[in-house]
Motif scaffolding. Structure first.
Motif, PDB file in Angstrom:
ATOM      1  N   GLY A 244      -2.822   5.339  -4.339  1.00 53.25           N
ATOM      2  CA  GLY A 244      -2.479   4.024  -4.858  1.00 53.25           C
ATOM      3  C   GLY A 244      -1.080   3.552  -4.569  1.00 53.25           C
ATOM      4  O   GLY A 244      -0.549   2.692  -5.261  1.00 53.25           O
ATOM      5  N   VAL A 245      -0.455   4.128  -3.530  1.00 49.84           N
ATOM      6  CA  VAL A 245       0.933   3.748  -3.222  1.00 49.84           C
ATOM      7  C   VAL A 245       1.023   2.819  -2.012  1.00 49.84           C
ATOM      8  O   VAL A 245       2.115   2.558  -1.507  1.00 49.84           O
ATOM      9  CB  VAL A 245       1.825   4.989  -3.006  1.00 49.84           C
ATOM     10  N   LEU A 246      -0.125   2.350  -1.531  1.00 49.45           N
ATOM     11  CA  LEU A 246      -0.207   1.415  -0.389  1.00 49.45           C
ATOM     12  C   LEU A 246      -0.237   2.118   0.966  1.00 49.45           C
ATOM     13  O   LEU A 246       0.166   1.551   1.976  1.00 49.45           O
ATOM     14  CB  LEU A 246       0.931   0.376  -0.404  1.00 49.45           C
ATOM     15  N   LYS A 247      -0.751   3.347   0.990  1.00 52.08           N
ATOM     16  CA  LYS A 247      -0.862   4.025   2.286  1.00 52.08           C
ATOM     17  C   LYS A 247      -1.799   3.268   3.226  1.00 52.08           C
ATOM     18  O   LYS A 247      -1.455   2.993   4.378  1.00 52.08           O
ATOM     19  CB  LYS A 247      -1.377   5.465   2.104  1.00 52.08           C
TER      20      LYS A 247
ATOM     21  N   VAL B  78       8.355  -4.383   0.961  1.00 54.61           N
ATOM     22  CA  VAL B  78       7.101  -5.123   0.787  1.00 54.61           C
ATOM     23  C   VAL B  78       6.994  -5.615  -0.647  1.00 54.61           C
ATOM     24  O   VAL B  78       7.115  -4.823  -1.588  1.00 54.61           O
ATOM     25  CB  VAL B  78       5.887  -4.223   1.115  1.00 54.61           C
ATOM     26  N   GLY B  79       6.747  -6.903  -0.805  1.00 53.52           N
ATOM     27  CA  GLY B  79       6.586  -7.483  -2.130  1.00 53.52           C
ATOM     28  C   GLY B  79       5.173  -7.305  -2.665  1.00 53.52           C
ATOM     29  O   GLY B  79       4.413  -6.443  -2.191  1.00 53.52           O
TER      30      GLY B  79
ATOM     31  N   ASP C 160      -8.569   9.933   5.527  1.00 54.28           N
ATOM     32  CA  ASP C 160      -8.921   9.927   4.101  1.00 54.28           C
ATOM     33  C   ASP C 160     -10.424   9.686   3.955  1.00 54.28           C
ATOM     34  O   ASP C 160     -11.164  10.573   3.535  1.00 54.28           O
ATOM     35  CB  ASP C 160      -8.103   8.856   3.370  1.00 54.28           C
TER      36      ASP C 160
ATOM     37  N   ARG D  54       6.136  -3.026  -3.481  1.00 54.36           N
ATOM     38  CA  ARG D  54       5.910  -3.578  -4.826  1.00 54.36           C
ATOM     39  C   ARG D  54       7.247  -3.920  -5.511  1.00 54.36           C
ATOM     40  O   ARG D  54       7.442  -3.673  -6.690  1.00 54.36           O
ATOM     41  CB  ARG D  54       5.071  -2.601  -5.676  1.00 54.36           C
TER      42      ARG D  54
ATOM     43  N   LYS E 165     -11.438   2.579  -0.549  1.00 57.82           N
ATOM     44  CA  LYS E 165     -11.110   1.488   0.372  1.00 57.82           C
ATOM     45  C   LYS E 165     -10.430   2.089   1.595  1.00 57.82           C
ATOM     46  O   LYS E 165      -9.211   2.049   1.728  1.00 57.82           O
ATOM     47  CB  LYS E 165     -10.195   0.489  -0.330  1.00 57.82           C
TER      48      LYS E 165
ATOM     49  N   TYR F 119      -0.941  -9.006   0.632  1.00 53.05           N
ATOM     50  CA  TYR F 119      -1.165  -7.558   0.645  1.00 53.05           C
ATOM     51  C   TYR F 119      -2.240  -7.141  -0.360  1.00 53.05           C
ATOM     52  O   TYR F 119      -3.103  -6.328  -0.045  1.00 53.05           O
ATOM     53  CB  TYR F 119       0.140  -6.814   0.338  1.00 53.05           C
TER      54      TYR F 119
HETATM   55  N1  LIG Z   1       2.110  -5.272  -1.904  1.00 49.21           N
HETATM   56  C1  LIG Z   1       1.277  -4.892  -2.903  1.00 49.21           C
HETATM   57  N2  LIG Z   1       1.643  -5.001  -4.182  1.00 49.21           N
HETATM   58  C2  LIG Z   1       0.834  -4.599  -5.183  1.00 49.21           C
HETATM   59  N3  LIG Z   1      -0.391  -4.077  -4.993  1.00 49.21           N
HETATM   60  C3  LIG Z   1      -0.808  -3.938  -3.725  1.00 49.21           C
HETATM   61  C4  LIG Z   1      -0.004  -4.335  -2.624  1.00 49.21           C
HETATM   62  N4  LIG Z   1      -0.670  -4.054  -1.488  1.00 49.21           N
HETATM   63  C5  LIG Z   1      -1.843  -3.523  -1.847  1.00 49.21           C
HETATM   64  N5  LIG Z   1      -1.943  -3.447  -3.185  1.00 49.21           N
HETATM   65  C6  LIG Z   1      -3.070  -2.899  -3.967  1.00 49.21           C
HETATM   66  O1  LIG Z   1      -2.739  -1.575  -4.350  1.00 49.21           O
HETATM   67  C7  LIG Z   1      -3.910  -0.774  -4.365  1.00 49.21           C
HETATM   68  C8  LIG Z   1      -3.648   0.473  -3.565  1.00 49.21           C
HETATM   69  O2  LIG Z   1      -3.408   0.142  -2.216  1.00 49.21           O
HETATM   70  P1  LIG Z   1      -3.901   1.114  -1.037  1.00 49.21           P
HETATM   71  O3  LIG Z   1      -5.381   1.263  -1.084  1.00 49.21           O
HETATM   72  O4  LIG Z   1      -3.278   0.619   0.216  1.00 49.21           O
HETATM   73  O5  LIG Z   1      -3.201   2.466  -1.496  1.00 49.21           O
HETATM   74  P2  LIG Z   1      -3.483   3.964  -1.024  1.00 49.21           P
HETATM   75  O6  LIG Z   1      -2.197   4.674  -1.144  1.00 49.21           O
HETATM   76  O7  LIG Z   1      -4.146   3.951   0.295  1.00 49.21           O
HETATM   77  O8  LIG Z   1      -4.475   4.490  -2.132  1.00 49.21           O
HETATM   78  P3  LIG Z   1      -5.539   5.706  -2.031  1.00 49.21           P
HETATM   79  O9  LIG Z   1      -4.751   6.975  -2.124  1.00 49.21           O
HETATM   80  O10 LIG Z   1      -6.427   5.478  -3.205  1.00 49.21           O
HETATM   81  O11 LIG Z   1      -6.263   5.581  -0.722  1.00 49.21           O
HETATM   82  C9  LIG Z   1      -5.022  -1.634  -3.784  1.00 49.21           C
HETATM   83  O12 LIG Z   1      -5.817  -2.118  -4.856  1.00 49.21           O
HETATM   84  C10 LIG Z   1      -4.312  -2.765  -3.113  1.00 49.21           C
HETATM   85  O13 LIG Z   1      -5.046  -3.964  -3.129  1.00 49.21           O
END
Ligand SMILES: Nc1ncnc2c1ncn2[C@@H]1O[C@H](COP(=O)(O)OP(=O)(O)OP(=O)(O)O)[C@@H](O)[C@H]1O
Ligand SMILES: [Mg+2]
Length: 213
Positions: free
Chosen positions: A12-15, A174-175, A39, A147, A43, A180
């Motif tokens: 959930g850190v936007l990877k 990134v905002g 992964d 964020r 998503k 995003y």
């Molecule tokens: N700039 C942003 N600010 C806040 N939330 C965001 C932003 N970009 C994406 N998100 C949301 O944050 C969530 C996590 O993003 P993402 O899937 O890219 O993370 P991840 O690190 O790949 O998570 P995972 O480990 O579950 O695969 C998603 O619901 C996404 O829509």
């Protein structure tokens, strides 16, 4: 081939979001891009590519021998591969295998106490992977703050704390905009005009010796 690994300790850190935008930014700059989905959960990058018909291929590679598998799959067809990884904590072997091959590592994180504290574990995983690399030299590594906004106090404070702890922090941030948050599953337009375009350039400009991992 440049191999950029997008990784962090937890989910959930936007990877995946960062991987998608980086791939698109490199594609827009004329490079031959391969997305690598290490992964495959939720998503995923692969599902995003398929749903949105993104203009660069994604290969699924959720395995713990990426360092052996990817070179054979990519051959000399691509200039840059960007690997979206699962959380290190859950799938350490997969992430370490990607890090063994990385030329660059990008760590997306929010400027918060909890995400800052996790960097200690991230560094351990990076160090373990570096021990397994043929040259024993760490890949060029940088944090990208997300964020947040440039003027936000946490952005300023945690940028400094990260740098004091020896990390390189990209200037690009990134905002939280809908561009995003609503991105997954849709085409990505003009990524090079977003902070990810700047991040892509900054990553390629990183000097390995300036970097600690
Ligand atoms: N700039 C942003 N600010 C806040 N939330 C965001 C932003 N970009 C994406 N998100 C949301 O944050 C969530 C996590 O993003 P993402 O899937 O890219 O993370 P991840 O690190 O790949 O998570 P995972 O480990 O579950 O695969 C998603 O619901 C996404 O829509
Ligand atoms: Mg993801």
């Amino acid at each position: 081939m440049i191999v950029i690994v997008v990784a962090n300790l937890k989910g959930g850190v936007l990877k995946t979001t960062s991987t998608g935008f980086l791939c698109q930014a490199f594609h827009e700059s004329g490079l031959r891009v391969l997305g690598v989905d290490a992964d495959g959960e939720n998503k995923s990058l692969q599902a995003w590519q398929a749903d949105a018909d993104l203009p660069w291929p994604v290969v699924g590679m959720a395995v713990s021998n990426i360092h052996k598998t990817l070179p054979g799959v990519a051959g000399d067809l691509y200039d840059v591969a960007v690997i979206d990884t699962p959380p290190m904590q859950a799938q350490r072997g997969t992430v370490v295998s990607a890090l063994r091959l990385a030329t660059h590592v990008m760590i997306p994180m929010a400027p918060t106490p909890i995400e800052f504290d996790r960097l200690i574990e991230v560094r351990k995983v990076l160090n373990d992977a570096t021990d397994l690399r043929p040259d024993g030299i760490p890949p060029a590594t940088a944090i990208m703050l997300n964020r947040t906004t440039r003027k936000a106090t946490p952005q300023i404070v945690y940028r400094q704390l990260c740098e004091e702890a020896g990390w390189t922090v990209l200037d690009a941030i990134v905002g939280t905009g809908q561009l995003y948050t609503q991105a997954w599953g849709s085409p990505i337009r003009r990524a090079s005009k977003t902070p990810f375009g700047d991040a892509a350039n900054e990553l390629l400009d990183l000097e390995p010796e300036k970097v600690t991992a």
